[in-house]
Structures are given as C-alpha cells and as structure tokens.
Design an enzyme around this catalytic site. Structure first.
Site, PDB file in Angstrom:
ATOM      1  N   ASN A   9       2.100  -0.690  -1.645  1.00  0.00           N
ATOM      2  CA  ASN A   9       2.468   0.200  -0.540  1.00  0.00           C
ATOM      3  C   ASN A   9       3.898  -0.159  -0.144  1.00  0.00           C
ATOM      4  OD1 ASN A   9       2.827   1.603   1.799  1.00  0.00           O
ATOM      5  ND2 ASN A   9       1.013   0.799   2.842  1.00  0.00           N
ATOM      6  N   ARG A  88       0.658   3.827  -2.973  1.00  0.00           N
ATOM      7  CA  ARG A  88       0.449   4.707  -1.825  1.00  0.00           C
ATOM      8  C   ARG A  88       1.718   5.528  -1.628  1.00  0.00           C
ATOM      9  NH1 ARG A  88       1.767   3.719   4.228  1.00  0.00           N
ATOM     10  NH2 ARG A  88       0.894   5.615   5.101  1.00  0.00           N
ATOM     11  N   HIS A 177      -2.963  10.032   6.778  1.00  0.00           N
ATOM     12  CA  HIS A 177      -4.159   9.166   6.778  1.00  0.00           C
ATOM     13  C   HIS A 177      -5.251   9.733   5.854  1.00  0.00           C
ATOM     14  CE1 HIS A 177      -2.965   7.700  11.060  1.00  0.00           C
ATOM     15  NE2 HIS A 177      -2.598   6.798  10.157  1.00  0.00           N
ATOM     16  N   ARG A 237       4.552   6.592  19.255  1.00  0.00           N
ATOM     17  CA  ARG A 237       4.802   8.036  19.156  1.00  0.00           C
ATOM     18  C   ARG A 237       4.138   8.774  20.316  1.00  0.00           C
ATOM     19  NH1 ARG A 237       2.781   7.722  13.329  1.00  0.00           N
ATOM     20  NH2 ARG A 237       4.604   7.071  12.145  1.00  0.00           N
ATOM     21  N   GLU A 382      -8.210   1.725   2.510  1.00  0.00           N
ATOM     22  CA  GLU A 382      -7.339   2.597   1.715  1.00  0.00           C
ATOM     23  C   GLU A 382      -7.006   1.975   0.359  1.00  0.00           C
ATOM     24  OE1 GLU A 382      -4.478   4.654   4.892  1.00  0.00           O
ATOM     25  OE2 GLU A 382      -5.238   2.726   5.526  1.00  0.00           O
TER      26      GLU A 382
END
Ligand code: AMP
Length: 398
Positions: A9, A88, A177, A237, A382
């Site tokens: 990743n 990823r 996601h 965020r 993941e």
C-alpha cells in the site's frame, strides 16, 4: 509451495507492506516505511513478534522496496514461496470495476485516474514500477478502492449538475473503502449465509469514514464521492456541506479556493470541532474528563454517520444487517451506541451490555433481542482481500 503474496500500500510519504501466506490466512511479516522523501525515513519489519527498524539510505520508494527484497534474501523459504504482489490502488475511475493483473495499459489507466487522486495514484504507480524493476519475475495485481461501487445505479452515482460535465470529464460519485466493504460482505456471508440475498448497511469508521449499502451482495450506495471528502464527518475531513462555504471561507480568510479546500480536508472533522485531536480515542478520554468540545465532536460524528446510513438505506429492499468496522467502528462502544440511538425510528437497537463488553478484534453480534436488523462488529481485513484477489488472478492467468 508458492502461495505467499506481498501486499503493498504505497502512499506519497509511506509504504505499508505485508506478506500473507496460506491463502492469505497467515501474516508472515508486516511493516511500514515512513517519512519517505525526507532524510529521516526508515522501514520497520515486524517478524515473529520482533520489530526491527532500518534507516533508508535515500528516502526513496525504491530504497524501501529494495530493503524488503534484502530482508527476503535473509529468509529464503519466504522468498521462495512468493507467488505475486498485490497493490492497493485508491482510484480506478470508471476504467476498473474489478481487480486486474498489471500490464502497461493498466499502469496508464491508473495514471489517467490520478486527476481524481493526485496524492495517491502517482504514489501507487511509483510503487508498481519499482516493484516490477526489483521483482521482475513476479506477477502483480492492482486492487481498487473504488471498484466495489461500480455497481451503483446512475440515480445514485450521478451528481445533479450539467450532464456534459459527466460526459466530458467523468465527474461523478466513485466511493472508496470498496475493498473493505467487499471483505465485510464476503465475511458476513460466511457467518450468516442468507445475508448475500439481503440488505446490508456497513459503517467503515476510521480516520477516513464512509458508509455503504449492499443489496443482494452488490453495492447500491455509498457516502464518499468523486474524492473521499464527501459524506461523513471524519478525523480531519468535514464531509458533506454546502459547497458555497468554499468561496465564503476563501473570501473571509483571504486564501485561495485550494487552501480553503485544504481546510475542509485537513483541519476539519473531529479535529476542527474539538480543537483537540482527530483521534477518537483521545477525544473519548477528553470527554470522560469533562471536555464538552470533545463530546460535541464525537456526537456530531455519530449523528452524521446515522444520517448517511439512513440515506444509503433508501437503496435497500430491507435493512437486515448493520455492520460496524474500521478503527472507530470496531473499538468505540460510545460511537456505536450513539449512532444506534439516532436509528431508533428505524427499529435498529443494540444490547448495551453486549456493546460495552464486545471482545476486541473479533466478529461479535450486538443486536438487541426482538429487533429485525442484526447489528455486528466485524474487523475489516483489506490486506486479505488484496492477497486473495492476487492469488485468484494469478491462477486464472492463461
Ligand atoms: P483507522 O483509520 O481504521 O486505523 O482508525 C483510526 C481511528 O480508530 C482513530 O480515530 C482511533 O482513535 C480509533 N480507535 C482505535 N482504537 C480505539 C479505541 N479503543 N477506542 C476508540 N477509538 C479507537
């Protein structure tokens, strides 16, 4: 037997990795290269319970992958078991609706999607190119965060803006996601078979947070948009708000629209409201000590999550399952119970004792007796999804 997958990743200043063996069931080694691009970069390896850290000579992504290669040369059995590399990739645009083996056209496709993920996609292609250079014989796969949401209907993924903007520039909701949601959908079907023909709501709540509705095993709506900024309030965020705020902020603070956008991405959310931290655990500690701003931030986070869950549920035939995952979803009983308080009108209720005593890191059902919607905590994985996709693609290779 060659059945280990190196999962990578690659971010702009970090590179997380893990080697999963035995159809992804066993993590042999994992680690992270941090502060890439600086003179203080290093890479850590967690292997057989011991963590070692090595300084990186030039702080480049290449030197990080090179260290993984060197580490592998000290573990010939693991090196010999490597079958491929899974990457990823954050944004696959409309080009990628599933994981793919990487070739030149795929790299070009990922580069093309970089306009929507200018920090992530260039880092991914760098990681992929370096991995091809240092592991020339190994097949590599790309697994996209956006791919799972490509099943959304037009009514859900289009923005109500002039359609020429969609046709000419592909401005639409993509969602993220997706690899986590795919894992949750698959895992829920393993523990509760009928769920594959039912309506499932998932709240992936971590530093980045989103929700997803899954109808009969397919994503039907999600809260993040063309970028991860849309939807829920997150660590830093803001999530969804009136877009006019962007010009109000830039005018009032005498800053550019890009700087105003950066405030919404990096200084808002839990951090902006609490004025303490973006970290849920830190805020829970502050709330316990009586800090009202920490409590307000956490309650706003929960309230907004509930609203987005209800909104996504409009695409389901019925709400049969609600799953909490991600660092906050898996660990914060306060956030879970506050979200569910807002969902009472939808006949969703949890058992407070089960919620408070849920074991860490395990699948656990917390639904209250007599309520149709089953509420679960399911730790996401993941890396496992990336490893499994890579193995399947390599096996299917003609
Ligand atoms: P993630 O981005 O999925 O790694 O999740 C990170 C978030 O999970 C941070 O806000 C953490 O504070 C939160 N988190 C992790 N453990 C706990 C915990 N025990 N209680 C509350 N929040 C937690």
């Amino acid at each position: 037997m060659k059945d280990s997958i190196l999962v990578i990743n690659c971010g702009s200043s970090s590179l997380k990795f893990a080697i999963l063996a035995n159809a992804g069931q066993q993590t042999l080694v994992e680690g992270i290269a941090d502060r890439l691009g600086s003179t203080e970069s290093s890479i850590s390896f967690k292997f057989e319970g011991t963590k070692t850290e090595i300084a990186l000579s030039d702080g480049s992504h290449k030197s990080a992958v090179n260290q993984i290669k060197e580490w592998l040369s000290t573990q010939p059995q693991i090196e010999a078991s490597l079958a491929g590399i899974g990457h990823r990739v954050v944004h696959g645009g409309e080009t990628f609706s599933e994981s793919v083996l990487i070739n030149k056209a795929v790299i070009d496709g990922i580069k093309d999607c970089a306009r929507f993920a200018p920090l992530h996609n260039p880092a991914h292609t760098k990681g992929i190119e370096v991995a091809f250079e240092l592991f020339p014989g190994l097949p590599q796969a790309a697994v996209f965060d956006t791919a799972f949401h490509q099943t959304l209907d037009k009514e859900q993924f289009l923005y109500p803006i002039p359609m020429s903007l969609y046709r000419e520039h592909h401005f639409r909701k993509y969602g993220f996601h997706g690899t986590s949601y795919r894992y949750i959908s698959k895992h829920l079907a393993e523990i509760y078979k009928e769920s594959i023909n039912e309506g499932v709501l998932v709240a992936h709540l971590g530093n980045g947070a989103s929700v997803c509705a899954i109808n009969n095993g397919k994503a039907s709506d999600t809260s993040m948009g063309i970028t991860p900024l849309e939807g829920l309030m997150m660590g830093t965020r803001s999530g969804s708000l009136d877009p006019s705020l962007l010009s109000f902020i830039s005018e009032a603070e005498n800053i550019s629209p890009e700087e105003a956008l950066s405030i919404l991405n990096k200084k808002s959310g839990l951090l902006g409201v609490s004025e303490i931290s973006n970290d849920c655990r830190t805020l829970e500690e502050a709330m316990t000590s009586g800090d009202s701003k920490a409590k307000l931030a956490l309650d706003m986070f929960a309230s907004r999550t509930a609203k987005h869950l209800v909104s996504a549920a409009t695409t389901l035939d019925s709400i049969d399952h609600l799953v909490f995952t991600g660092g906050i979803g898996e660990n914060s009983s306060y956030i879970r119970s506050t979200i569910c308080k807002y969902l009472k009108a939808f006949n969703i209720e949890i058992d407070n004792t089960l919620n408070d005593t849920a074991p860490r890191g395990e699948v656990f059902e917390i639904s209250a007796n007599g309520h149709k919607t089953k509420v679960w905590i399911i730790p996401t994985n993941e890396e496992l999804m990336i490893a499994l996709d890579t193995i399947n693609l390599i096996q299917d290779k003609p």
